[in-house]
Design an enzyme around this catalytic site. Structure first.
Site, PDB file in Angstrom:
ATOM      1  CE  LYS A  71      -2.233  10.819   2.918  1.00  9.28           C
ATOM      2  NZ  LYS A  71      -2.937   9.915   1.988  1.00  9.28           N
ATOM      3  CE  LYS A  81      -6.401  13.863   0.081  1.00  5.64           C
ATOM      4  NZ  LYS A  81      -6.457  12.729  -0.801  1.00  5.64           N
ATOM      5  NE  ARG A  82      -2.968  10.376   9.933  1.00  5.37           N
ATOM      6  CZ  ARG A  82      -2.521   9.461  10.781  1.00  5.37           C
ATOM      7  NH1 ARG A  82      -3.275   8.420  11.098  1.00  5.37           N
ATOM      8  NH2 ARG A  82      -1.350   9.581  11.352  1.00  5.37           N
ATOM      9  CG  HIS A 112      -1.968  -0.989   1.251  1.00 12.69           C
ATOM     10  ND1 HIS A 112      -3.227  -0.805   0.737  1.00 12.69           N
ATOM     11  CD2 HIS A 112      -1.947  -2.248   1.726  1.00 12.69           C
ATOM     12  CE1 HIS A 112      -3.949  -1.899   0.908  1.00 12.69           C
ATOM     13  NE2 HIS A 112      -3.195  -2.795   1.508  1.00 12.69           N
ATOM     14  CB  THR A 118     -10.127   4.851  -0.877  1.00 16.06           C
ATOM     15  OG1 THR A 118      -9.558   5.239   0.368  1.00 16.06           O
ATOM     16  CG2 THR A 118      -9.464   3.590  -1.376  1.00 16.06           C
ATOM     17  CE  LYS A 157     -14.047   6.007   1.148  1.00 19.20           C
ATOM     18  NZ  LYS A 157     -13.146   6.118   2.304  1.00 19.20           N
TER      19      LYS A 157
END
Ligand code: 26V
Length: 804
Positions: A543, A537-538, A351, A645, A649
């Site tokens: 990111k 998100k984290r 992952h 992910t 959504k």
């Protein structure tokens, strides 16, 4: 046979009586929490019938079963999902209403089961829902952490971590099974002896033994009989053993094992405990699999035909040496036979390509904590080396070795000991094959494959967005509920202006729900007609929440400088937890909150933009945030986000992806077309080249771009904080450490992409059409598709049959 949820009246009658009996009071005098517990127990017991039928069907048809080993399951709340999957939601809702209760109040009493960090844990939860819904026998194996990751609170603009006491009102879904307890042994030493046939036998003398006790939760499929098990192991003391440190130390050590979910990038001190956790749930899980297998079959020879084990990242990779240990030491298999069974049974999912997240353990630590497993790992590595050398590949052995430089490389162990290795999106799987596991591909050319992630459309569309679900039903019928690829039928209607208007009304309704939450919990008023721009998100440097807030800072500074420059109103939403020890990430949270204070309190600018940081990102927050979004921010540095992910959504609820070509974004654009997403920024190849040639220089960008300079300077000139050193880590990371994640390199392209987003929004009909196309094309990203691929291509798992 009639059951108590058969009708509203039978439910009401049974419920009232059960509550009253359980608490010894008139129903009217009981507390909501008490009613919640009784309701939960009734639902669980109702699922019990299907649970039994599933277990019987598996036995009778000798079906193969999957065990999904994961250190994390981010299940969120289960009441709505269980009621909907069992098809008794309306009966319960109406019955409660008659009793003067609102089902939402019951749903809101439940705590989120936050047993995970982020995407990896939520993926496991979506997979559980899909497995059961597709009639596949697939169970989860994890730890029953007493506390979730942490509850995030923002105080003085900063994250503080509070304990997440998800069990404070008990857990209505679990069943305690002390009769299935397993002893797990740590430390000590190993004795070896030869028997009369010259066969080596090992005897482990541990110095620390704990009892693993399972709690089982039924995992209910959508309108099917199949009900699987999520098994959560708790650690209890073993009455017969106290370790050398005395009783108190023993009690503390046992308690520590299941205390907390491990944050992904924590300090060194926690490491031994993390390894203890990993072996704890692996050993217990394997023991249970072996015992249940032997209750049905005479030997373990056919284990690989009847059991598949999927490793969710390397965290459970000790499954490989542990299963070897059991086969060798407890069932006297020869090495080669045991090895064939293990590799046939086990498969591994990677992952992440982030080097710091690829697990490595000091050899000394593994040897002292797990002496017998360490011997087996050494032997696996020795035989692997022999094999590689014999194929004339000794030149690459050092790259693939399990043991090197004093460490055990868990990903290498996972690749060697499994029959399948997969990445979680096309681009990610390519990077694994071409880069991270390149040398392994030479050795095992057929082991590698891709399984693009998915999300359960039940939770993320049907249950959390009933307004959109209803509109879709009216437009294309309800087939998409059981066959999400049918969402594609919406393509025939995307030009329909009446539908576009109805859809925009649904979106507005979701925006109002989110706005009400923000008002109630944060006291911020937001304009529901503004563009809702979301990143949840984290918090991690790769990111690039920083890129997003830099854009906000740029807009603010420009509007202040130039009264003729104004934007279409926007609300920027952020939600993110940072690991407690990740200082840079925490400083980014602080920056977002301090920018929010300045922007939201500026009477002129706040008409055009607001910044909202929603604390404590969790499954329940996601359920109200993502479906209210207009813009989905997926802006990681290309090559770093394995899949994502959240992106799926948002898409399924209509938001437009503003993203880099990274992770599953690539496959999202592939489906909706470039005209229905906003893609910007450097590609993986560009980034590789910049890195390879060492040609990136953040200072050049700073010097040549007015906008970049304006934003960077504002970190230090008291625009957002009175302390010029407030954002030192951020400034240093970009300017002194040369901006590892290329924030500045993508800044101008991002600003331009944001302008294009705004221009698109001006054409409401086209905007609505784009959103509808996103929904229409999102069926592919249902985890039902992902799980079907795993079942067919990795597990060889077929749907259960319940014929009597
Ligand atoms: C790493 C570690 C390292 C050692 C300590 C414990 C720990 C816990 C978590 C992690 C991170 C694992 C990688 C991960 O979460 N990957 C995410 O997986 C998602 C599901 O496949 C995917 O969508 C995200 O892109 C990816 O970042």
């Amino acid at each position: 046979m009639p059951h108590l949820f058969e009708s509203k009246d039978s439910f009401k009658e049974n419920f009232k009586e059960a509550v009253s009996d359980a608490y010894g009071r008139d129903f009217e005098d009981t507390y909501p929490e008490e009613r919640y517990i009784v309701l939960g127990n009734m639902i669980r017991d109702f699922a019990g019938e299907h649970w039994r039928e599933t277990k019987n069907a598996i036995k009778k048809t000798e079906s193969k079963q999957l065990y999904y080993f994961s250190m994390e399951f981010l299940m969120g709340r289960l009441m709505t999902s269980n009621l909907m999957n069992l098809n008794i939601y309306d009966v319960v809702k109406d019955g409660l209403k008659d009793l003067g209760m609102d089902i939402n109040d019951m749903e809101n009493i439940e705590s989120d089961a936050g047993l995970g960090n982020g995407g990896l844990g939520r993926l496991a939860a979506c997979f559980m829902d899909s497995l059961a819904s597709l009639d596949l026998a697939g169970h989860g194996n994890c730890i029953r952490y007493r506390y979730g990751l942490f509850k995030q609170k923002i105080e003085n603009n900063q994250q503080i971590e509070l304990p997440d006491c998800w069990l404070k009102n008990g857990n209505v879904w679990e069943v305690w099974k002390p009769q299935h307890a397993v002893k797990v042994k740590f430390g000590g030493y190993v004795d070896g002896y030869m028997d009369g046939y010259g066969k080596f036998h090992a005897q482990h003398h541990p110095d620390f033994v704990v009892r693993a006790v399972p709690y089982d939760e039924p995992i209910v499929g959508y309108h099917t009989t199949t009900t699987n098990t999520l098994r959560l192991w708790d650690a209890e003391v073993d009455e017969d053993s106290v370790n050398s440190g005395g009783l108190n130390e023993y009690l503390n050590q046992v308690t520590a094992i299941t205390a907390n979910v491990y944050p992904d990038d924590s300090t060194i001190e926690g490491k031994r405990l993390r390894l203890t956790q990993e072996y704890f749930f692996v050993c217990a899980g394997i023991d249970q699999i072996i015992r249940s297998h032997l209750r049905v079959y005479p030997s373990l020879d056919n284990l690989g035909d009847k059991v598949a084990i999927q490793l969710n990242d390397t965290h459970p990779v000790l499954v490989i040496p542990e299963l070897m240990r059991v086969l060798l030491d407890d069932y006297f298999y020869d090495w080669d036979d045991a090895w064939n069974i293990v590799t046939k049974t086990v498969a591994y999912t990677n992952h992440t390509v982030m080097a710091e997240a690829l697990e490595k353990w000091p050899q000394d630590m593994v040897r002292s904590l797990l002496p017998r497993l360490y011997m087996i790992i050494e032997e696996i590595n020795r035989r692997f080396k022999y094999d590689v050398d014999h194929r004339g590949l000794c030149g690459i052995f050092n790259n693939v070795s399990i043991l090197k430089e004093g460490q055990v490389h868990m990903a290498n162990l996972a690749v060697v000991g499994s029959h399948s290795v997969n990445g979680v999106a096309k681009l990610h799987s390519e990077i694994l094959v071409n880069d991270v596991f390149k040398d392994f591909v030479t050795i095992y050319p057929n082991k590698f494959n891709n399984k693009t992630n998915g999300i359960t459309h039940r939770r993320w569309l049907l249950f959390s967005n009933p307004q959109l679900t209803k509109l879709l039903e009216e437009t294309i019928g309800d087939e998409f509920k059981t066959n999400p690829e049918k969402l594609e039928d919406l393509m025939a209607h995307v030009e329909d202006e009446a539908l576009q208007t109805k859809f925009m009304d649904v979106k507005l309704e979701r925006k109002k729900i989110l706005a009400a939450y923000v008002k109630e919990n944060l006291g911020i008023d937001i304009d529901v007609n503004s563009i809702f721009d979301c990143q949840a998100k984290r918090l991690h440097a790769y990111k690039r929440q920083l890129l997003n807030i830099f854009h906000v800072m740029y807009l603010y500074l420009r509007m202040k400088q130039d009264p003729s420059f104004r934007i279409y109103p926007r609300t920027f939403f952020y939600s993110a937890k940072a690991a407690a020890s990740y200082d840079l990430a925490k400083e980014i949270i602080k920056l977002i909150n301090m920018v929010a204070n300045v922007v939201n309190n500026d009477p002129e600018i706040s008409k055009y933009m607001k910044v909202v940081f929603i604390p404590n990102y969790s499954v329940s927050i996601a359920e109200i945030l993502l479906n209210a979004a207009d813009v989905s921010e997926q802006i990681s540095t290309a090559g770093k986000e394995a899949s994502g992910t959240g992106n799926m959504k948002y898409m399924m609820n209509g938001a437009i992806t503003l993203g880099t070509l990274d992770g599953a974004n690539v496959e999202i654009v592939e489906r909706v077309g470039y005209e229905n997403a906003e893609i910007f920024g450097l590609h993986v190849e560009d980034i590789n080249e910049l890195r390879h040639e060492n040609s990136y220089n953040a200072w050049n960008l700073y010097n040549s771009s007015y906008n970049i300079r304006m934003v960077i300077d504002s970190l230090k000139n008291c625009t957002w904080s009175n302390d010029p050193n407030e954002f030192k880590l951020i400034n240093n990371d970009l300017m002194m450490r040369n901006d590892e994640f290329f924030v500045l390199a993508d800044f101008e392209a991002y600003v331009y992409a944001q302008e294009k987003v705004q221009a698109r929004y001006m054409d409401k009909s086209r905007w609505a059409k784009t959103m509808l196309i996103n929904i229409a094309k999102s069926g592919y990203f249902s985890s039902d598709r992902t799980i079907s691929e795993y079942a067919k291509e990795i597990w060889d798992l077929k749907p259960l049959s319940f014929e009597k």
